[in-house]
Write a protein that holds these residues in place. Structure first.
Motif, PDB file in Angstrom:
ATOM      1  N   GLU A   1       0.871  -1.204   0.133  1.00 50.38           N
ATOM      2  CA  GLU A   1       0.105  -0.005   0.104  1.00 50.38           C
ATOM      3  C   GLU A   1       0.819   1.209  -0.055  1.00 50.38           C
ATOM      4  O   GLU A   1       1.933   1.448   0.833  1.00 50.38           O
ATOM      5  CB  GLU A   1      -1.055  -0.152   1.279  1.00 50.38           C
ATOM      6  CG  GLU A   1      -2.002   1.074   1.284  1.00 50.38           C
ATOM      7  CD  GLU A   1      -2.760   1.101   2.539  1.00 50.38           C
ATOM      8  OE1 GLU A   1      -3.671   1.966   2.620  1.00 50.38           O
ATOM      9  OE2 GLU A   1      -2.597   0.086   3.360  1.00 50.38           O
ATOM     10  N   ARG A   2       0.754   2.229  -0.954  1.00 53.88           N
ATOM     11  CA  ARG A   2       1.465   3.527  -1.036  1.00 53.88           C
ATOM     12  C   ARG A   2       0.737   4.566  -0.575  1.00 53.88           C
ATOM     13  O   ARG A   2      -0.550   4.935  -0.969  1.00 53.88           O
ATOM     14  CB  ARG A   2       1.869   3.482  -2.375  1.00 53.88           C
ATOM     15  CG  ARG A   2       2.827   4.709  -2.651  1.00 53.88           C
ATOM     16  CD  ARG A   2       3.400   4.735  -4.246  1.00 53.88           C
ATOM     17  NE  ARG A   2       4.142   5.865  -4.444  1.00 53.88           N
ATOM     18  CZ  ARG A   2       3.817   7.029  -5.004  1.00 53.88           C
ATOM     19  NH1 ARG A   2       2.512   7.020  -5.335  1.00 53.88           N
ATOM     20  NH2 ARG A   2       4.700   7.875  -5.289  1.00 53.88           N
ATOM     21  N   ASP A   3       1.119   5.310   0.246  1.00 55.58           N
ATOM     22  CA  ASP A   3       0.512   6.275   1.000  1.00 55.58           C
ATOM     23  C   ASP A   3       0.822   7.746   0.157  1.00 55.58           C
ATOM     24  O   ASP A   3       1.469   7.665  -0.945  1.00 55.58           O
ATOM     25  CB  ASP A   3       1.051   6.581   2.529  1.00 55.58           C
ATOM     26  CG  ASP A   3       2.016   7.142   2.832  1.00 55.58           C
ATOM     27  OD1 ASP A   3       2.887   7.622   1.747  1.00 55.58           O
ATOM     28  OD2 ASP A   3       2.612   7.303   3.781  1.00 55.58           O
ATOM     29  N   ALA A   4       0.274   8.719   0.473  1.00 56.37           N
ATOM     30  CA  ALA A   4       0.286   9.950  -0.438  1.00 56.37           C
ATOM     31  C   ALA A   4       1.813  10.548  -0.452  1.00 56.37           C
ATOM     32  O   ALA A   4       2.043  11.419  -1.301  1.00 56.37           O
ATOM     33  CB  ALA A   4      -0.847  11.037   0.364  1.00 56.37           C
ATOM     34  N   GLU A   5       2.652  10.222   0.538  1.00 57.77           N
ATOM     35  CA  GLU A   5       3.974  10.818   0.667  1.00 57.77           C
ATOM     36  C   GLU A   5       4.909   9.624   0.019  1.00 57.77           C
ATOM     37  O   GLU A   5       6.022  10.154  -0.108  1.00 57.77           O
ATOM     38  CB  GLU A   5       4.379  10.745   2.090  1.00 57.77           C
ATOM     39  CG  GLU A   5       3.447  11.881   2.809  1.00 57.77           C
ATOM     40  CD  GLU A   5       4.006  11.925   4.320  1.00 57.77           C
ATOM     41  OE1 GLU A   5       5.206  11.528   4.442  1.00 57.77           O
ATOM     42  OE2 GLU A   5       3.129  12.321   5.158  1.00 57.77           O
ATOM     43  N   GLY A   6       4.158   8.839  -0.640  1.00 58.58           N
ATOM     44  CA  GLY A   6       5.182   7.874  -1.419  1.00 58.58           C
ATOM     45  C   GLY A   6       5.658   6.776  -0.591  1.00 58.58           C
ATOM     46  O   GLY A   6       6.537   5.806  -1.106  1.00 58.58           O
ATOM     47  N   ARG A   7       5.398   6.634   0.728  1.00 60.94           N
ATOM     48  CA  ARG A   7       5.911   5.530   1.576  1.00 60.94           C
ATOM     49  C   ARG A   7       5.044   4.229   1.267  1.00 60.94           C
ATOM     50  O   ARG A   7       3.819   4.191   1.025  1.00 60.94           O
ATOM     51  CB  ARG A   7       5.567   5.925   2.966  1.00 60.94           C
ATOM     52  CG  ARG A   7       6.637   7.126   3.494  1.00 60.94           C
ATOM     53  CD  ARG A   7       6.421   7.488   4.777  1.00 60.94           C
ATOM     54  NE  ARG A   7       4.897   7.978   4.938  1.00 60.94           N
ATOM     55  CZ  ARG A   7       4.491   8.269   6.084  1.00 60.94           C
ATOM     56  NH1 ARG A   7       5.361   8.145   7.471  1.00 60.94           N
ATOM     57  NH2 ARG A   7       3.259   8.661   6.445  1.00 60.94           N
ATOM     58  N   LEU A   8       5.778   3.081   1.564  1.00 62.91           N
ATOM     59  CA  LEU A   8       5.036   1.863   1.315  1.00 62.91           C
ATOM     60  C   LEU A   8       4.977   1.123   2.561  1.00 62.91           C
ATOM     61  O   LEU A   8       5.692   1.077   3.385  1.00 62.91           O
ATOM     62  CB  LEU A   8       6.054   1.053   0.285  1.00 62.91           C
ATOM     63  CG  LEU A   8       6.616   1.530  -1.185  1.00 62.91           C
ATOM     64  CD1 LEU A   8       7.421   0.590  -1.692  1.00 62.91           C
ATOM     65  CD2 LEU A   8       5.217   2.158  -1.828  1.00 62.91           C
ATOM     66  N   PHE A   9       3.815   0.433   2.484  1.00 59.10           N
ATOM     67  CA  PHE A   9       3.262  -0.273   3.928  1.00 59.10           C
ATOM     68  C   PHE A   9       2.959  -1.739   3.328  1.00 59.10           C
ATOM     69  O   PHE A   9       2.219  -1.747   2.491  1.00 59.10           O
ATOM     70  CB  PHE A   9       2.150   0.411   4.574  1.00 59.10           C
ATOM     71  CG  PHE A   9       2.441   1.772   5.105  1.00 59.10           C
ATOM     72  CD1 PHE A   9       3.054   2.061   6.369  1.00 59.10           C
ATOM     73  CD2 PHE A   9       2.597   2.757   4.231  1.00 59.10           C
ATOM     74  CE1 PHE A   9       3.556   3.282   7.081  1.00 59.10           C
ATOM     75  CE2 PHE A   9       3.091   4.193   4.633  1.00 59.10           C
ATOM     76  CZ  PHE A   9       3.620   4.124   6.176  1.00 59.10           C
ATOM     77  N   ASN A  10       3.088  -2.765   4.123  1.00 59.37           N
ATOM     78  CA  ASN A  10       2.496  -4.057   4.137  1.00 59.37           C
ATOM     79  C   ASN A  10       1.172  -4.021   4.417  1.00 59.37           C
ATOM     80  O   ASN A  10       0.788  -3.262   5.569  1.00 59.37           O
ATOM     81  CB  ASN A  10       3.364  -5.102   4.838  1.00 59.37           C
ATOM     82  CG  ASN A  10       4.458  -5.530   4.217  1.00 59.37           C
ATOM     83  OD1 ASN A  10       4.566  -5.577   3.091  1.00 59.37           O
ATOM     84  ND2 ASN A  10       5.724  -5.671   5.082  1.00 59.37           N
ATOM     85  N   SER A  11       0.089  -4.568   3.651  1.00 65.77           N
ATOM     86  CA  SER A  11      -1.093  -4.706   4.132  1.00 65.77           C
ATOM     87  C   SER A  11      -1.501  -6.185   4.126  1.00 65.77           C
ATOM     88  O   SER A  11      -0.906  -6.947   3.514  1.00 65.77           O
ATOM     89  CB  SER A  11      -2.071  -3.966   3.136  1.00 65.77           C
ATOM     90  OG  SER A  11      -3.387  -4.226   3.161  1.00 65.77           O
ATOM     91  N   LEU A  12      -2.509  -6.449   4.821  1.00 66.58           N
ATOM     92  CA  LEU A  12      -3.089  -7.901   4.988  1.00 66.58           C
ATOM     93  C   LEU A  12      -4.008  -8.151   3.708  1.00 66.58           C
ATOM     94  O   LEU A  12      -4.999  -9.234   3.604  1.00 66.58           O
ATOM     95  CB  LEU A  12      -3.763  -8.151   6.242  1.00 66.58           C
ATOM     96  CG  LEU A  12      -2.578  -8.215   7.406  1.00 66.58           C
ATOM     97  CD1 LEU A  12      -3.541  -8.467   8.780  1.00 66.58           C
ATOM     98  CD2 LEU A  12      -1.618  -9.274   7.240  1.00 66.58           C
ATOM     99  N   ARG A  13      -4.261  -7.171   2.813  1.00 67.82           N
ATOM    100  CA  ARG A  13      -5.250  -7.024   2.028  1.00 67.82           C
ATOM    101  C   ARG A  13      -4.367  -6.797   0.615  1.00 67.82           C
ATOM    102  O   ARG A  13      -3.904  -6.110   0.359  1.00 67.82           O
ATOM    103  CB  ARG A  13      -6.178  -6.121   1.992  1.00 67.82           C
ATOM    104  CG  ARG A  13      -7.391  -5.921   0.823  1.00 67.82           C
ATOM    105  CD  ARG A  13      -8.424  -4.967   1.180  1.00 67.82           C
ATOM    106  NE  ARG A  13      -8.063  -3.838   1.177  1.00 67.82           N
ATOM    107  CZ  ARG A  13      -8.079  -2.827  -0.188  1.00 67.82           C
ATOM    108  NH1 ARG A  13      -8.459  -3.699  -1.236  1.00 67.82           N
ATOM    109  NH2 ARG A  13      -7.678  -1.838  -0.034  1.00 67.82           N
TER     110      ARG A  13
END
Length: 385
Positions: free
Chosen positions: A204-216
């Motif tokens: 998942e990429r947020d508005a600042e371009g950071r990437l996160f792991n998602s369970l979906r």
């Protein structure tokens, strides 16, 4: 491989130490297996102790190195990222983890202890490019990859990925973090001409371009979105491999995790999903192993040969007692390939051994304890007058 809980190996019985996060369920499962084998509890050496330079081992100990995951402070020290759900930082994690494993091995050797995973094996198991090349060189079927091996050119950004997909005629490919695990940073990419791209991923990429792991698992449908994610992942190192069409079970895509202990395939679980990623934590579900065996037999395939392929894959890592092999069945169930080999692929609670494996009635942790006990008995017999 089936020791009696009331009769461990006597004078030859090992004393275990486990490097892990003390609060983690992996450590708890291993302690349960050690206790059920009639052995004293394993001495726990925390990853925080290891990273702080405080790890010590005793002469004659058998040292299990377990996953450093699921501990926020350990993650921060290894990756330099405060939020454990962040995807970035895997190259730093890899360098720190290898240094830590090397330190454990040196400390164990100096003390006269024995580790169950060699640093050289760990280095390859946690670099998908190196692992893929080792498997291919050993004749183990793997998906085609233009990034396999230490001499492959680095993938710097999305334009490099796009060029590789065109050059190698891969309209469908998996783009993976070289040092990722648990499907973190994996994109299943489909292309169909200029500008026509879509990708399935848990990123998942947020508005600042950071990437996160998602369970979906989500789908990105523009080249701009996919390119931005790949560009953010690329500094940590990328591996690209052909997306093989996999077999299905009851309308869901399927693959298998095969656990190999001491060179023998002991446990198998079918993983099914509606998405390209079958990881159970991403919504995958356990499938029916009997149905898999029947499907393989019905098309003239060999289940035993599929297991033997996993054993050949594990043999590429001779200094490691246990690995988890991701076995990819081709559509139709006749052929198989190995997708990945995992150093910490044994977290399969409640799963007991395959018939004829020698691990019947044992879970993955008990099978490893039994294998160490067998090794200790054999060593004792050889050295006894």
């Amino acid at each position: 491989m089936s020791p009696s809980a009331s009769s461990p190996a006597g004078d030859a019985a090992p004393r275990f130490a486990v490097v892990g996060n003390p609060e983690n369920r992996r450590v708890a499962f291993f302690q349960e297996a050690v206790r059920d084998a009639g052995l004293p509890p394993a001495r726990v050496v925390s990853w925080l102790q290891v990273l702080g330079g405080e790890a010590a081992f005793g002469r004659g100990e058998t040292v299990r190195i377990d996953s450093p995951g699921e501990n926020a402070e350990v993650e921060r020290l290894l990756r330099g990222v405060g939020d454990p759900t962040r995807v970035e930082g895997t190259a730093r994690w890899y360098a720190g983890f290898l240094a830590a494993v090397g330190g454990v091995a040196r400390a164990a050797s100096a003390a006269g202890a024995r580790v169950l995973a060699s640093p050289d094996d760990v280095a390859a198991l946690f670099d998908k490019r190196l692992c893929h090349a080792l498997l291919a060189d050993a004749g183990v079927p793997v998906p085609a990859s233009p990034t396999s091996g230490p001499q492959a050119p680095p993938v710097r950004d999305w334009s490099d990925v796009r060029a590789l997909l065109r050059e190698h005629r891969m309209p469908r490919a998996f783009v993976k973090l070289a040092h990722g695990s648990s499907a973190s940073g994996v994109l299943a990419v489909e292309t169909a001409g200029p500008g026509r791209v879509r990708a399935s991923t848990s990123v998942e990429r947020d508005a600042e371009g950071r990437l996160f792991n998602s369970l979906r698992v989500r789908r990105y449908t523009t080249e701009r979105e996919v390119g931005a994610i790949v560009d953010a992942l690329a500094p940590d190192g990328l591996h690209v491999e052909r997306w093989l069409p996999k077999a299905s079970q009851r309308g869901r895509v399927a693959d298998l995790r095969i656990v190999v202990v001491g060179g023998r395939a002991t446990h198998a679980v079918v993983r099914t999903s509606l998405s390209p990623m079958t990881n159970l934590h991403l919504g995958g579900a356990r499938g029916d192993l009997d149905e898999v065996r029947a499907a393989v037999s019905a098309v003239g395939g060999s289940w035993r040969e599929a297991l033997a392929m996993c054993e050949r894959a594990a043999a590429c890592f001779p200094g490691t007692l246990c690995v988890g092999v991701d076995l990819l069945p081709a559509a139709g169930w006749r052929r198989f390939a190995v997708g990945e080999v995992n150093a910490f692929g044994d977290l399969l609670p409640g799963l007991t051994g395959l018939p004829g494996s020698g691990a019947e009635g044992l879970d993955t942790y008990a099978a490893q304890v039994a294998a160490v006990l067998d090794r200790a008995r054999n060593d004792h017999a050889v050295t006894s007058p």
